[in-house]
Design a protein around this motif. Structure first.
Motif, PDB file in Angstrom:
ATOM      1  N   UNK A  35      -6.489  78.099  54.432  1.00  0.00           N
ATOM      2  CA  UNK A  35      -5.644  78.019  52.880  1.00  0.00           C
ATOM      3  C   UNK A  35      -6.192  76.963  52.223  1.00  0.00           C
ATOM      4  N   UNK A  36      -6.748  77.241  51.115  1.00  0.00           N
ATOM      5  CA  UNK A  36      -7.538  76.128  50.312  1.00  0.00           C
ATOM      6  C   UNK A  36      -6.932  75.130  49.808  1.00  0.00           C
ATOM      7  N   UNK A  37      -5.503  75.457  49.397  1.00  0.00           N
ATOM      8  CA  UNK A  37      -4.399  74.587  48.879  1.00  0.00           C
ATOM      9  C   UNK A  37      -3.659  73.809  49.846  1.00  0.00           C
ATOM     10  N   UNK A  38      -4.129  73.801  51.101  1.00  0.00           N
ATOM     11  CA  UNK A  38      -3.567  73.042  52.120  1.00  0.00           C
ATOM     12  C   UNK A  38      -4.457  71.434  52.090  1.00  0.00           C
ATOM     13  N   UNK A  39      -3.674  70.416  52.136  1.00  0.00           N
ATOM     14  CA  UNK A  39      -4.369  69.387  52.153  1.00  0.00           C
ATOM     15  C   UNK A  39      -5.082  68.842  53.441  1.00  0.00           C
ATOM     16  N   UNK A  40      -6.423  69.147  53.446  1.00  0.00           N
ATOM     17  CA  UNK A  40      -7.177  68.697  54.795  1.00  0.00           C
ATOM     18  C   UNK A  40      -8.213  67.789  54.561  1.00  0.00           C
ATOM     19  N   UNK A  49     -16.863  71.791  51.608  1.00  0.00           N
ATOM     20  CA  UNK A  49     -16.522  70.911  50.803  1.00  0.00           C
ATOM     21  C   UNK A  49     -14.983  71.262  50.285  1.00  0.00           C
ATOM     22  N   UNK A  50     -13.846  70.685  50.228  1.00  0.00           N
ATOM     23  CA  UNK A  50     -12.748  70.818  49.700  1.00  0.00           C
ATOM     24  C   UNK A  50     -12.572  70.544  48.562  1.00  0.00           C
ATOM     25  N   UNK A  51     -12.804  71.426  47.420  1.00  0.00           N
ATOM     26  CA  UNK A  51     -12.887  70.811  46.073  1.00  0.00           C
ATOM     27  C   UNK A  51     -11.553  70.551  45.387  1.00  0.00           C
ATOM     28  N   UNK A  52     -10.549  71.046  46.128  1.00  0.00           N
ATOM     29  CA  UNK A  52      -8.970  70.845  45.711  1.00  0.00           C
ATOM     30  C   UNK A  52      -8.582  69.359  46.057  1.00  0.00           C
ATOM     31  N   UNK A  53      -9.395  68.531  46.804  1.00  0.00           N
ATOM     32  CA  UNK A  53      -9.200  67.376  47.467  1.00  0.00           C
ATOM     33  C   UNK A  53      -8.780  66.245  46.420  1.00  0.00           C
ATOM     34  N   UNK A  54      -7.547  65.619  46.351  1.00  0.00           N
ATOM     35  CA  UNK A  54      -7.128  64.895  45.401  1.00  0.00           C
ATOM     36  C   UNK A  54      -8.183  63.685  45.242  1.00  0.00           C
TER      37      UNK A  54
END
Length: 161
Positions: A35-40, A49-54
């Motif tokens: 899940x790309x929206x899960x905070x990991x 790389x998690x480009x959604x990381x805050x």
């Protein structure tokens, strides 16, 4: 008895004291590791790389998002002895893009030319101010100092704090 109230996108559930004290019978759903929206964090379990990381502070989006992703990916996947040493062109491209949008990506020089750090607001200062000469303390003894030559002079900052 519990009651449910819908408020826009939210659902508020009111429970009685007895219901609240009873053990939960909720079933936990196993998380989807892809899940790309899960905070990991910055790096996903698969190494990507998690480009959604805050933690990226929105750098992966916006007018320079593509050049940021290119430079950051190059650095992340670098196998060089000096990590990222082969990524200079990508980082130069990112920097040039950021310079085209100074309102979104302020440069350190811009802050200094716009009046420099505020004298009255220490939170606006980028780094430690340059040392200013302070009046010498009165000499009490004319004998040579016993402190080693490489010992820095005492700081006056602790007295102001």
């Amino acid at each position: 008895m519990s009651s449910v109230k819908e408020e826009g996108k939210d659902r508020v559930i009111f429970v009685t004291k007895e219901e609240h004290e009873a053990p939960s019978n909720a079933e936990l759903v196993e998380e989807d590791p892809d899940d790309p929206y899960e905070e990991r964090g910055l790096i996903l379990p698969n190494g990507e790389i998690n480009w959604n990381c805050p933690c990226l502070g929105g750098m992966a989006s916006g007018p320079c998002g593509a050049s940021f992703k290119e430079a950051f990916s190059c650095f992340h996947y670098s196998k060089e002895e000096v990590k990222g040493s082969e990524c200079l062109e990508q980082f130069r491209g990112m920097q040039e893009c950021m310079q085209r949008y100074p309102e979104l990506y302020p440069q350190e020089e811009d802050k200094e030319t716009q009046g420099g750090p505020s004298e009255t607001d220490p939170s606006k200062q980028d780094s430690a101010p340059e040392p200013t000469p302070t009046p010498a303390a009165p000499v009490q003894d004319s004998s040579p100092s016993t402190a080693p030559a490489d010992t820095p002079p005492p700081s006056n900052s602790s007295a102001s704090g």
